[in-house]
Design an enzyme around this catalytic site. Sequence first.
Site, PDB file in Angstrom:
ATOM      1  N   LYS A  12     -38.588  37.069  28.277  1.00 30.03           N
ATOM      2  CA  LYS A  12     -38.301  38.510  28.382  1.00 30.03           C
ATOM      3  C   LYS A  12     -37.008  38.737  29.149  1.00 30.03           C
ATOM      4  CE  LYS A  12     -39.245  39.151  32.993  1.00 30.03           C
ATOM      5  NZ  LYS A  12     -38.260  39.422  34.008  1.00 30.03           N
ATOM      6  N   ASP A 139     -45.963  40.153  35.405  1.00 34.23           N
ATOM      7  CA  ASP A 139     -45.251  40.083  34.131  1.00 34.23           C
ATOM      8  C   ASP A 139     -46.106  39.502  32.999  1.00 34.23           C
ATOM      9  OD1 ASP A 139     -42.964  41.061  35.332  1.00 34.23           O
ATOM     10  OD2 ASP A 139     -41.947  39.117  35.450  1.00 34.23           O
TER      11      ASP A 139
HETATM   12  O1  C5P Z   1     -47.095  39.504  40.363  1.00 38.80           O
HETATM   13  P1  C5P Z   1     -46.268  38.301  40.654  1.00 38.80           P
HETATM   14  O2  C5P Z   1     -47.125  37.113  41.042  1.00 38.80           O
HETATM   15  O3  C5P Z   1     -45.298  37.963  39.601  1.00 38.80           O
HETATM   16  O4  C5P Z   1     -45.415  38.688  41.937  1.00 38.80           O
HETATM   17  C1  C5P Z   1     -44.719  37.704  42.684  1.00 38.80           C
HETATM   18  C2  C5P Z   1     -44.187  38.361  43.955  1.00 38.80           C
HETATM   19  O5  C5P Z   1     -43.152  39.305  43.627  1.00 38.80           O
HETATM   20  C3  C5P Z   1     -45.208  39.172  44.732  1.00 38.80           C
HETATM   21  O6  C5P Z   1     -45.909  38.358  45.632  1.00 38.80           O
HETATM   22  C4  C5P Z   1     -44.331  40.174  45.446  1.00 38.80           C
HETATM   23  O7  C5P Z   1     -43.713  39.592  46.572  1.00 38.80           O
HETATM   24  C5  C5P Z   1     -43.225  40.450  44.443  1.00 38.80           C
HETATM   25  N1  C5P Z   1     -43.483  41.634  43.598  1.00 38.80           N
HETATM   26  C6  C5P Z   1     -43.390  42.905  44.160  1.00 38.80           C
HETATM   27  N2  C5P Z   1     -43.613  44.002  43.388  1.00 38.80           N
HETATM   28  C7  C5P Z   1     -43.909  43.888  42.076  1.00 38.80           C
HETATM   29  C8  C5P Z   1     -43.997  42.622  41.467  1.00 38.80           C
HETATM   30  C9  C5P Z   1     -43.779  41.498  42.270  1.00 38.80           C
HETATM   31  O8  C5P Z   1     -43.107  43.044  45.360  1.00 38.80           O
HETATM   32  N3  C5P Z   1     -44.104  44.985  41.344  1.00 38.80           N
END
Ligand code: C5P
Length: 301
Positions: A12, A139
């Site tokens: 993506k 994602d």
């Molecule tokens: O959801 P994911 O595991 O991909 O997120 C990884 C990190 O990215 C989270 O722990 C957070 O620190 C940050 N994040 C965030 N806000 C989001 C998505 C991700 O702060 N909407």
Amino acid sequence: MTRSVTVRVPAKVNAQLAVGAPRPDGFHGLANVFLAVGLYDEVTVTPADGLTVTCSGPDAAQVPLDTTNLAARAAMALAGRYGLAPDVHLHIAKDIPVAGGMAGGSADGAAALLACDALWSTGASREELLALCAELGSDVPFSLVGGAALGVGRGERLTPIEVGGSFHWVFAVADGGLSTPAVYGEFDRLTTGTDVPEPTASAPLLAALRAGDTTALADALSNDLQAAALSLRPSLADTLAAGTAAGALAALVSGSGPTTAFLVADEESARKVAEALITSGTCRTARAAVSPAPGATIQRP
Ligand code: C5P
């Protein structure tokens, strides 16, 4: 005969990544315009004695093969939900660049979930699969659905977006990764003391996508994490400049980086910009791809 299921899943790019202030749970509210691009991983699941992961492809050495791999976590999450043992071998044929910013790990999670669901005939609804994807990462739901979508909340609540044509991109793959939490942390540091607006989808961007208008899309692309990614990795500015000098209509950091994305007019321009980026020495490699692309799909032999 041992039955296997193979799922193909796209990478993506974020055409818009509008980031709000941090929420009480530490995540950030987003207006995230996802476009699936035609670079694909394939995940094959085969019944086995326990859970194992292998990976092939040019970046395979950088892929973790333990339970930190999102494909393995997806298999465990689905098995746990249905009271099954996650006894599968997962093979990831990786073509999505491993660097960060193209959701390659999320793609493998979505693909493994769909493949295991088919192998085990769980009967899970699409909504249940999407909810499991959201537990695996912000994602991951988009990797399952593909196409184009607006993600709100932390990016996991999706609404499909209408796209009226194809867009050509080049992606410059950086050496080494960038930690997503570190980039969000840098965003917080850079915006401390400022009034961070509520993230909203850009009307001109959605109009450009609907019209299939590359020039208008080039003017409307934006990424609120770009300043943070550049602050942590200043050399990305050289990559962005190299792509622009080679004729890209727009250049931006993809997601939390360090992959950079270049919107170009057509296939011919994509070839030129990719070559120029590779010879510039400002990235590890460059790949051309077209969006939108379909989401995770079971491959029939
Ligand atoms: O959801 P994911 O595991 O991909 O997120 C990884 C990190 O990215 C989270 O722990 C957070 O620190 C940050 N994040 C965030 N806000 C989001 C998505 C991700 O702060 N909407």
